[in-house]
Enzyme design. Structure first.
Site, PDB file in Angstrom:
ATOM      1  N   HIS A  80     -18.173  -9.154   6.018  1.00 34.39           N
ATOM      2  CA  HIS A  80     -16.867  -8.384   5.911  1.00 34.39           C
ATOM      3  C   HIS A  80     -16.117  -9.353   7.102  1.00 34.39           C
ATOM      4  O   HIS A  80     -16.567  -9.669   8.122  1.00 34.39           O
ATOM      5  CB  HIS A  80     -16.931  -7.049   6.235  1.00 34.39           C
ATOM      6  CG  HIS A  80     -15.497  -6.451   6.666  1.00 34.39           C
ATOM      7  ND1 HIS A  80     -15.319  -5.690   7.695  1.00 34.39           N
ATOM      8  CD2 HIS A  80     -14.368  -6.549   5.735  1.00 34.39           C
ATOM      9  CE1 HIS A  80     -13.965  -5.538   7.376  1.00 34.39           C
ATOM     10  NE2 HIS A  80     -13.457  -6.029   6.211  1.00 34.39           N
ATOM     11  N   HIS A  81     -15.124  -9.723   6.822  1.00 32.81           N
ATOM     12  CA  HIS A  81     -14.186 -10.590   7.669  1.00 32.81           C
ATOM     13  C   HIS A  81     -12.617  -9.926   7.955  1.00 32.81           C
ATOM     14  O   HIS A  81     -12.004 -10.288   7.131  1.00 32.81           O
ATOM     15  CB  HIS A  81     -13.765 -12.220   7.280  1.00 32.81           C
ATOM     16  CG  HIS A  81     -15.008 -12.997   7.564  1.00 32.81           C
ATOM     17  ND1 HIS A  81     -15.072 -14.062   6.589  1.00 32.81           N
ATOM     18  CD2 HIS A  81     -16.416 -13.151   7.959  1.00 32.81           C
ATOM     19  CE1 HIS A  81     -16.255 -14.680   6.997  1.00 32.81           C
ATOM     20  NE2 HIS A  81     -16.877 -14.054   7.766  1.00 32.81           N
ATOM     21  N   GLU A  82     -12.590  -9.159   8.829  1.00 31.65           N
ATOM     22  CA  GLU A  82     -11.420  -8.372   9.132  1.00 31.65           C
ATOM     23  C   GLU A  82     -10.738  -9.508   9.933  1.00 31.65           C
ATOM     24  O   GLU A  82     -11.208  -9.901  10.944  1.00 31.65           O
ATOM     25  CB  GLU A  82     -11.709  -7.082   9.747  1.00 31.65           C
ATOM     26  CG  GLU A  82     -10.324  -6.429  10.164  1.00 31.65           C
ATOM     27  CD  GLU A  82      -9.229  -6.218   8.936  1.00 31.65           C
ATOM     28  OE1 GLU A  82      -9.515  -5.489   8.247  1.00 31.65           O
ATOM     29  OE2 GLU A  82      -8.117  -6.965   9.260  1.00 31.65           O
ATOM     30  N   GLU A 127      -9.027   4.603  -0.738  1.00 33.28           N
ATOM     31  CA  GLU A 127      -9.239   5.088   0.607  1.00 33.28           C
ATOM     32  C   GLU A 127      -8.189   5.715   1.176  1.00 33.28           C
ATOM     33  O   GLU A 127      -8.542   6.553   2.126  1.00 33.28           O
ATOM     34  CB  GLU A 127      -9.737   3.701   1.513  1.00 33.28           C
ATOM     35  CG  GLU A 127      -8.258   2.882   1.744  1.00 33.28           C
ATOM     36  CD  GLU A 127      -8.564   1.337   2.270  1.00 33.28           C
ATOM     37  OE1 GLU A 127      -9.633   0.795   1.801  1.00 33.28           O
ATOM     38  OE2 GLU A 127      -7.804   0.994   2.678  1.00 33.28           O
ATOM     39  N   HIS A 144      -8.391  -8.092   0.882  1.00 39.92           N
ATOM     40  CA  HIS A 144      -7.846  -6.717   1.043  1.00 39.92           C
ATOM     41  C   HIS A 144      -6.549  -7.193   1.960  1.00 39.92           C
ATOM     42  O   HIS A 144      -6.373  -8.201   2.493  1.00 39.92           O
ATOM     43  CB  HIS A 144      -8.231  -5.773   1.908  1.00 39.92           C
ATOM     44  CG  HIS A 144      -9.477  -4.885   1.072  1.00 39.92           C
ATOM     45  ND1 HIS A 144      -9.304  -3.487   1.077  1.00 39.92           N
ATOM     46  CD2 HIS A 144     -10.247  -5.337   0.131  1.00 39.92           C
ATOM     47  CE1 HIS A 144     -10.522  -3.248   0.283  1.00 39.92           C
ATOM     48  NE2 HIS A 144     -10.757  -4.365  -0.441  1.00 39.92           N
ATOM     49  N   GLU A 145      -5.392  -6.330   1.817  1.00 37.96           N
ATOM     50  CA  GLU A 145      -3.901  -6.704   2.085  1.00 37.96           C
ATOM     51  C   GLU A 145      -3.478  -7.934   2.163  1.00 37.96           C
ATOM     52  O   GLU A 145      -2.714  -8.566   2.782  1.00 37.96           O
ATOM     53  CB  GLU A 145      -4.297  -6.355   4.069  1.00 37.96           C
ATOM     54  CG  GLU A 145      -4.437  -4.960   4.205  1.00 37.96           C
ATOM     55  CD  GLU A 145      -6.022  -4.532   4.300  1.00 37.96           C
ATOM     56  OE1 GLU A 145      -6.264  -3.364   3.854  1.00 37.96           O
ATOM     57  OE2 GLU A 145      -6.622  -5.474   4.814  1.00 37.96           O
ATOM     58  N   GLU A 174      -7.784  -6.037  -3.074  1.00 39.89           N
ATOM     59  CA  GLU A 174      -7.139  -4.619  -3.089  1.00 39.89           C
ATOM     60  C   GLU A 174      -5.662  -4.848  -3.260  1.00 39.89           C
ATOM     61  O   GLU A 174      -5.194  -4.679  -4.459  1.00 39.89           O
ATOM     62  CB  GLU A 174      -7.234  -4.178  -1.427  1.00 39.89           C
ATOM     63  CG  GLU A 174      -6.828  -2.551  -1.555  1.00 39.89           C
ATOM     64  CD  GLU A 174      -6.922  -2.246   0.078  1.00 39.89           C
ATOM     65  OE1 GLU A 174      -7.344  -1.098   0.233  1.00 39.89           O
ATOM     66  OE2 GLU A 174      -6.645  -3.063   0.937  1.00 39.89           O
ATOM     67  N   GLU A 189       0.915  -1.250  -0.022  1.00 38.14           N
ATOM     68  CA  GLU A 189      -0.052  -0.122  -0.022  1.00 38.14           C
ATOM     69  C   GLU A 189       0.773   1.110   0.081  1.00 38.14           C
ATOM     70  O   GLU A 189       0.921   2.095   0.867  1.00 38.14           O
ATOM     71  CB  GLU A 189      -0.848   0.029   1.066  1.00 38.14           C
ATOM     72  CG  GLU A 189      -1.731  -1.442   1.207  1.00 38.14           C
ATOM     73  CD  GLU A 189      -2.870  -1.443   2.101  1.00 38.14           C
ATOM     74  OE1 GLU A 189      -3.233  -0.276   2.838  1.00 38.14           O
ATOM     75  OE2 GLU A 189      -3.880  -2.188   1.752  1.00 38.14           O
TER      76      GLU A 189
HETATM   77  C1  NOJ Z   1      -8.323  -1.915   5.190  1.00 38.44           C
HETATM   78  C2  NOJ Z   1      -9.237  -2.151   4.155  1.00 38.44           C
HETATM   79  O1  NOJ Z   1      -8.625  -1.767   2.759  1.00 38.44           O
HETATM   80  C3  NOJ Z   1     -10.434  -1.287   4.218  1.00 38.44           C
HETATM   81  O2  NOJ Z   1     -11.220  -1.191   3.189  1.00 38.44           O
HETATM   82  C4  NOJ Z   1     -11.213  -1.685   5.435  1.00 38.44           C
HETATM   83  O3  NOJ Z   1     -12.446  -0.877   5.531  1.00 38.44           O
HETATM   84  C5  NOJ Z   1     -10.360  -1.676   6.853  1.00 38.44           C
HETATM   85  N1  NOJ Z   1      -9.129  -2.221   6.530  1.00 38.44           N
HETATM   86  C6  NOJ Z   1     -11.129  -2.142   7.785  1.00 38.44           C
HETATM   87  O4  NOJ Z   1     -11.270  -3.582   7.927  1.00 38.44           O
HETATM   88 CA    CA Z   2      -5.982  -1.718   2.699  1.00 38.34          CA
END
Ligand code: NOJ
Ligand code: CA
Length: 724
Positions: A423-425, A518, A493-494, A512, A182
């Protein structure tokens, strides 16, 4: 298709030319040459007298990669010298295949293949195969370890692949960071790369791990002083770490530098095994690089039998409002809860984004404007303390906050024909996710979800692993497979940057894996050139969830005076075409779209999946114009973007059906638009066009334009004029 095996130093039909060459010392070397079908790309593979292996690549007779070594250093031996060629195979392939979704309906896969079977001349007699596929726009090659008793389980300490460039090319690069991609891309000569000296404008990157100041990530895009465009990357990254490139600035020799694990080892393997393909794309036209399908062609066909449930998806989200700090991911604002019971006793902050009522508001908006889905972040417990403390147990992926009613929202969304996107963070705690993902996917199925966005913010657990190391690569691929087993689409993402694996797992809609839109909400942002570089770098391996479509460009009203999106509004529209993805988000807030419903119409209309794509013009770091035909329809969409400089896009519409008249709706920068000074000034006009029309559209500094072209009916022609 032809295939044959033969002994070395014989003549190999028309496909491979084998000969003895003599260098200055008159030492014999064994050499095989293989040309691409058009003969424009040619590759020579040589075995020196010491039994080391070298390759070189030419394009239209010009050297692109000079003699470069190949080999592997294993924990228990050197697999780079003492080889003899045991046999050589060659094959011609010319086939077409249809992707489940993509930039074109049909992909041609045409190449000439050479396999060099090697054996080490020592007591172990280890075997190694080198596989080369030469396409008209470049080369893919890989190492293949046949099953053998003397090489069953082994550890790769270093991969010794070199890419010896012909000079100090201009490069578009990211630092060789093991954990993050990023970054703002830097444009410089290779000799100027300093991966440790990246400006602070890069903003709050969660984790940084750069060990080697001379290393960069792939896809690495380069341009030579002679105007050749060269792209280095990899295809089919499976059970192996991501490849970065170390630059020797004294001679511009790049060498493979694999992301290590905590011990410094690169990969733990068992034979039989084939590495990912190392890819070299080359052309004298930048547009050819963007049109290349070689990385996809080098990936395995889909493993999913029934793909009918995989659907390109257009979504909005309870998302940007958290990035704007208008609302929060967590239920309790700044408080923290030790467990779910404690959370029940807490008062909500009143700023929680993912409430039942707010989600219904988004569902209503999605239904009204024809969106497929609503992404909801911050619906589940854990956000009180999700980031920075490197905690093992953060989320369980199944427990909603008290103000988020999963069943009611399932019912409500279904009644409106809208899907909620899960969403799975993971907050980097991947062992925790691995333990819980089967239950999490079962929970999704019970509650009507068929797509998930995953995320890997923070340092990885197991501690000592990196985002781009072998362990994590296996994790991403396992998620793609497990979600496919459950008929779930996924957006990561990441994650590691893609390598064309979406061919194998078409449910893996996007990643991503680069600096998204963002960053404009909470860092100095992305430079206006950002989106003119990404297609040449990050997008070479696959679609990006860039989250375009921000209409409220300046963010002062959210208390963010220093933060804004570094494009015009019209450029935000163009990104839906220039940044291909079967998953697209209209990232801004419903209320911001309601203020500009005329421009919002483009986001509603734009397709996600395509029969055909024409790269009209492109120059990395400067401008890109792409025209695409919607899948199964007669509509065309065009996106054109520029960097911080003005640009006039000349777009001949010669791809249109000559028998047909069309209406073009043009969404463009107003004459006084400017990415910084006047970003929201746009104009929309409509014209009659046909395949003889050439559009000429002025893009503002940091601007863009988006065009929808649709077949005219007698009714729709009324009151319109021919384009001029
Ligand atoms: C980073 C992600 O790129 C973003 O889209 C997300 O909202 C945040 N992390 C929280 O998970
Ligand atoms: Ca990100």
């Amino acid at each position: 298709m032809t295939s044959f095996t033969s002994k070395p130093i014989a003549l190999f039909g028309s496909l491979i030319i084998s000969c003895f060459l003599f260098n200055a010392n008159f030492v014999a070397a064994q050499t095989y040459q293989i040309n691409s079908p058009s003969k424009e790309v040619s590759v020579r593979v040589s075995l020196t007298q010491e039994g080391t292996l070298q390759y070189r690549l030419q394009y239209k007779g010009k050297s692109v990669i000079q003699s470069s070594s190949l080999g592997m250093q294993l924990a228990d031996g050197d697999l780079s010298r003492g080889f003899q060629v045991v046999a050589v195979d060659s094959t011609k392939v010319n086939e077409t295949w249809q992707p489940v979704w993509g930039e074109v309906k049909e992909i041609k896969n045409q190449y000439h293949q050479l396999i060099v079977h090697l054996k080490q001349q020592d007591d172990k007699g280890r075997l190694l195969d080198l596989v080369f596929r030469v396409f008209d726009d470049g080369l893919g090659f890989r190492y293949s370890f046949p099953f053998q008793n003397n090489l069953k389980n082994f550890i790769v300490v270093n991969e010794l692949t070199q890419f010896s460039l012909t000079g100090n090319h201009k490069a578009f690069w990211l630092p060789g960071d093991f954990d993050s991609n990023e970054y703002r891309p830097t444009t410089s000569l290779l000799s100027e790369v300093d991966a440790k000296k990246i400006s602070d404008d890069n903003g709050e990157i969660a984790v940084r791990m750069v060990k080697d100041a001379s290393s960069v990530q792939t896809p690495l895009m380069m341009k030579t002083t002679e105007g050749l465009y060269i792209n280095l990357h990899e295809a089919a990254l499976v059970n192996y770490p991501a490849m970065q490139l170390h630059i020797d600035k004294s001679n511009f020799k790049l060498s493979s530098s694999l992301v290590p694990d905590a011990f410094g080892n690169k990969a733990y393997l068992q034979s039989p095994f084939s590495t990912p393909w190392r890819t070299i794309l080359v052309s004298d036209k930048a547009t050819d690089i963007l049109a290349s399908k070689t990385i996809l062609n080098l990936n395995e066909p889909t493993k999913i039998q029934n793909t009918s449930w995989i659907k390109p998806t257009k979504m909005i989200g309870v998302w940007w409002e958290m990035h704007l700090s208008k609302s929060t991911w967590d239920y309790a604002g700044t408080q923290s809860a030790a467990n779910a019971a404690e959370l029940e006793k807490m008062k909500p902050s009143g700023r929680h984004g993912a409430t039942t009522a707010n989600t219904k508001r988004y569902i209503d908006f999605a239904a009204q404007h024809g969106f497929d889905g609503v992404l909801v972040e911050g619906w589940n417990t854990g956000w009180e303390d999700w980031f920075g403390n490197w905690k093992e147990e953060v989320f369980d992926f199944v427990t909603p906050y008290p103000d988020y009613d999963v069943q009611e929202l399932h019912r409500y969304a279904a009644s409106k024909g809208v899907k909620i996107i899960m969403h799975h963070e993971t907050s980097g705690s991947v062992t925790n996710y691995e333990r819980r993902m089967d239950k999490a996917y079962a929970f999704m199925k019970q509650n009507g979800y068929d797509a998930v966005k995953t995320g890997y913010v923070g340092k990885i657990i197991p501690r000592g692993e990196y985002h781009d190391g072998q362990w994590m690569i296996n994790h991403y691929n396992r998620v793609a497979e497990r979600t496919a087993d459950n008929e779930i689409m996924v957006d990561m993402h990441e994650s590691v940057r893609p390598t064309g694996m979406q061919r194998t797992y078409p449910n893996w809609l996007a990643c991503e894996a680069a600096r998204g839109n963002e960053f404009n909400a909470w860092s100095k942002g992305n430079l206006p050139e950002h989106e003119t570089i990404l297609p040449f770098t990050r997008l070479m391996g696959g679609p990006m969830d860039y989250t375009p479509g921000i209409f409220q460009i300046k963010l002062d009203e959210y208390g963010k005076k220093d933060y804004f999106v570094h494009t015009t509004l019209a450029k935000q529209l163009a990104l839906y075409v220039t940044m291909f993805s079967p998953l697209q988000m209209a990232a801004d807030l419903p209320e911001n779209y309601e203020k500009h419903l005329d421009a919002f119409q483009f986001i509603k209309d734009v397709a996600l999946d395509w029969d055909d794509s024409k790269i009209v013009e492109a120059e990395p770091g400067d401008f890109i114009t792409i025209a695409r035909k919607a899948k199964g329809k007669s509509d065309w969409f065009i996106g054109s973007i520029t960097d911080e400089n003005k640009h006039v896009s000349i777009i001949p519409l010669n791809f249109l059906d000559p028998k047909q008249k069309y209406i073009a709706t043009i969404y463009k920068d107003a004459p006084d638009a400017h990415w910084d000074k006047n970003p929201m000034a746009y104009a929309i006009d409509k014209w009659i066009v046909d395949n003889k029309t050439t559009l000429k559209i002025a893009l503002a500094e940091g601007g863009g334009c988006a065009v929808r072209i649709t077949p005219a009916t007698a009714e729709s022609l009324k009151g319109l004029k021919g384009y001029k």
